[in-house]
Design a protein around this motif. Structure first.
Motif, PDB file in Angstrom:
ATOM      1  N   VAL A 135       0.841  -1.199   0.000  1.00  0.00           N
ATOM      2  CA  VAL A 135       0.000   0.000   0.000  1.00  0.00           C
ATOM      3  C   VAL A 135       0.883   1.258   0.000  1.00  0.00           C
ATOM      4  N   ILE A 136       0.655   2.128  -0.977  1.00  0.00           N
ATOM      5  CA  ILE A 136       1.366   3.407  -1.068  1.00  0.00           C
ATOM      6  C   ILE A 136       0.586   4.481  -0.326  1.00  0.00           C
ATOM      7  N   TRP A 137      -0.712   4.548  -0.558  1.00  0.00           N
ATOM      8  CA  TRP A 137      -1.604   5.468   0.149  1.00  0.00           C
ATOM      9  C   TRP A 137      -3.014   4.892   0.159  1.00  0.00           C
ATOM     10  N   LYS A 138      -3.818   5.394   1.093  1.00  0.00           N
ATOM     11  CA  LYS A 138      -5.202   4.932   1.214  1.00  0.00           C
ATOM     12  C   LYS A 138      -6.073   6.105   1.624  1.00  0.00           C
ATOM     13  N   PHE A 139      -7.275   6.182   1.030  1.00  0.00           N
ATOM     14  CA  PHE A 139      -8.250   7.218   1.376  1.00  0.00           C
ATOM     15  C   PHE A 139      -9.590   6.554   1.645  1.00  0.00           C
ATOM     16  N   SER A 140     -10.237   6.954   2.741  1.00  0.00           N
ATOM     17  CA  SER A 140     -11.600   6.497   3.056  1.00  0.00           C
ATOM     18  C   SER A 140     -12.393   7.668   3.592  1.00  0.00           C
ATOM     19  N   PRO A 141     -13.597   7.910   3.046  1.00  0.00           N
ATOM     20  CA  PRO A 141     -14.444   8.971   3.612  1.00  0.00           C
ATOM     21  C   PRO A 141     -14.943   8.545   4.989  1.00  0.00           C
ATOM     22  N   PRO A 142     -15.367   9.497   5.813  1.00  0.00           N
ATOM     23  CA  PRO A 142     -15.725   9.172   7.190  1.00  0.00           C
ATOM     24  C   PRO A 142     -17.079   8.488   7.388  1.00  0.00           C
ATOM     25  N   GLN A 143     -17.957   8.489   6.407  1.00  0.00           N
ATOM     26  CA  GLN A 143     -19.304   7.966   6.604  1.00  0.00           C
ATOM     27  C   GLN A 143     -19.510   6.625   5.888  1.00  0.00           C
ATOM     28  N   THR A 144     -20.609   5.944   6.223  1.00  0.00           N
ATOM     29  CA  THR A 144     -20.985   4.713   5.541  1.00  0.00           C
ATOM     30  C   THR A 144     -21.140   5.022   4.058  1.00  0.00           C
ATOM     31  N   SER A 145     -20.419   4.270   3.219  1.00  0.00           N
ATOM     32  CA  SER A 145     -20.373   4.622   1.803  1.00  0.00           C
ATOM     33  C   SER A 145     -19.890   3.450   0.958  1.00  0.00           C
ATOM     34  N   ILE A 146     -20.017   3.610  -0.347  1.00  0.00           N
ATOM     35  CA  ILE A 146     -19.445   2.683  -1.307  1.00  0.00           C
ATOM     36  C   ILE A 146     -18.698   3.491  -2.358  1.00  0.00           C
ATOM     37  N   ALA A 147     -17.695   2.898  -2.971  1.00  0.00           N
ATOM     38  CA  ALA A 147     -16.988   3.509  -4.098  1.00  0.00           C
ATOM     39  C   ALA A 147     -17.101   2.542  -5.261  1.00  0.00           C
ATOM     40  N   THR A 148     -17.463   3.052  -6.440  1.00  0.00           N
ATOM     41  CA  THR A 148     -17.804   2.157  -7.539  1.00  0.00           C
ATOM     42  C   THR A 148     -17.004   2.348  -8.816  1.00  0.00           C
ATOM     43  N   ASP A 149     -16.405   3.522  -9.051  1.00  0.00           N
ATOM     44  CA  ASP A 149     -15.665   3.725 -10.289  1.00  0.00           C
ATOM     45  C   ASP A 149     -14.608   4.798 -10.085  1.00  0.00           C
ATOM     46  N   ILE A 150     -13.640   4.831 -11.000  1.00  0.00           N
ATOM     47  CA  ILE A 150     -12.539   5.790 -10.925  1.00  0.00           C
ATOM     48  C   ILE A 150     -12.108   6.155 -12.338  1.00  0.00           C
ATOM     49  N   GLU A 151     -11.727   7.415 -12.514  1.00  0.00           N
ATOM     50  CA  GLU A 151     -11.139   7.894 -13.767  1.00  0.00           C
ATOM     51  C   GLU A 151      -9.935   8.738 -13.395  1.00  0.00           C
ATOM     52  N   SER A 152      -8.908   8.690 -14.221  1.00  0.00           N
ATOM     53  CA  SER A 152      -7.742   9.536 -13.972  1.00  0.00           C
ATOM     54  C   SER A 152      -7.865  10.810 -14.805  1.00  0.00           C
ATOM     55  N   SER A 153      -7.319  11.862 -14.263  1.00  0.00           N
ATOM     56  CA  SER A 153      -7.345  13.157 -14.924  1.00  0.00           C
ATOM     57  C   SER A 153      -5.985  13.401 -15.588  1.00  0.00           C
TER      58      SER A 153
END
Length: 195
Positions: A34-52
């Motif tokens: 693991v290089i880095w990790k991000f998690s929002p503080p609330q109950t949630s799901i993450a479903t897709d990602i795009e790079s800029s």
């Protein structure tokens, strides 16, 4: 860690998913460190990602919204006077907040915006353009689920355009020559009549 999708960079793989009811986005070396990790503080799901083009990431998800106007009581301990002590807590409306998290290539939150939907939402895919973001997914309805398209700037989303009547699911999208192509699924029964 339930992975929804991943994206490759020059030096890492960025995984998007959820762990124990919380969205998680993490960059890992090709060896899995693991290089880095991000998690929002609330109950949630993450479903897709795009790079800029600047190397940052736009992550799509949904999170729980608590309705403070509706309170449910959690029964607590009975005190020595035999009176039940209850702790009021807000009732959950479910995953009604459509979220877009903008994350730097080092895992820092650059910005976020959300759109509160009238029902539970399951966003599935996002597409970046120079003018904004297109998102497809599903909304829960009285007749099941319906497909939804959100058209967003880089700071907010309009109300979704509903596509389909019932049991419709929008899965993916792409833009070709300024035309949007959407991949969807529909469960329909057809009536056949004989003459």
């Amino acid at each position: 860690f339930d992975v929804s999708t991943a994206i490759l960079t020059k030096n890492s793989v960025v995984l998007v998913g959820s762990r124990s009811g919380i969205a998680e986005i993490s960059a890992r070396t090709f060896e899995g460190v693991v290089i880095w990790k991000f998690s929002p503080p609330q109950t949630s799901i993450a479903t897709d990602i795009e790079s800029s083009t600047d190397g940052s990431f736009w992550v799509l998800g949904s999170s729980e919204v608590l309705d403070s106007s509706t309170v449910i009581s959690n029964s607590g301990a009975i005190n020595p006077d035999s009176i039940v002590v209850s702790t009021p807590s807000p009732k959950s409306r479910g995953l009604v907040s459509l979220n877009v998290w903008h994350i730097s290539n080092s895992g820092q939150l650059v910005g976020t915006f959300s759109h509160i939907n009238s029902s539970v939402s399951f966003p599935r895919a996002l597409y970046l353009t120079s003018e904004g973001i297109f998102i497809v997914g599903d909304l829960q309805s009285a007749s099941g689920r319906v497909g939804a398209l959100w058209i967003c700037t880089f700071t907010s989303c309009n109300s979704p355009l509903v596509i389909g009547n019932s049991e419709t699911s929008l899965r993916d999208l792409t833009l070709i020559n300024k035309e949007i192509y959407i991949v969807g699924l529909s469960k329909r029964s057809e009536e056949h009549t004989s003459e």
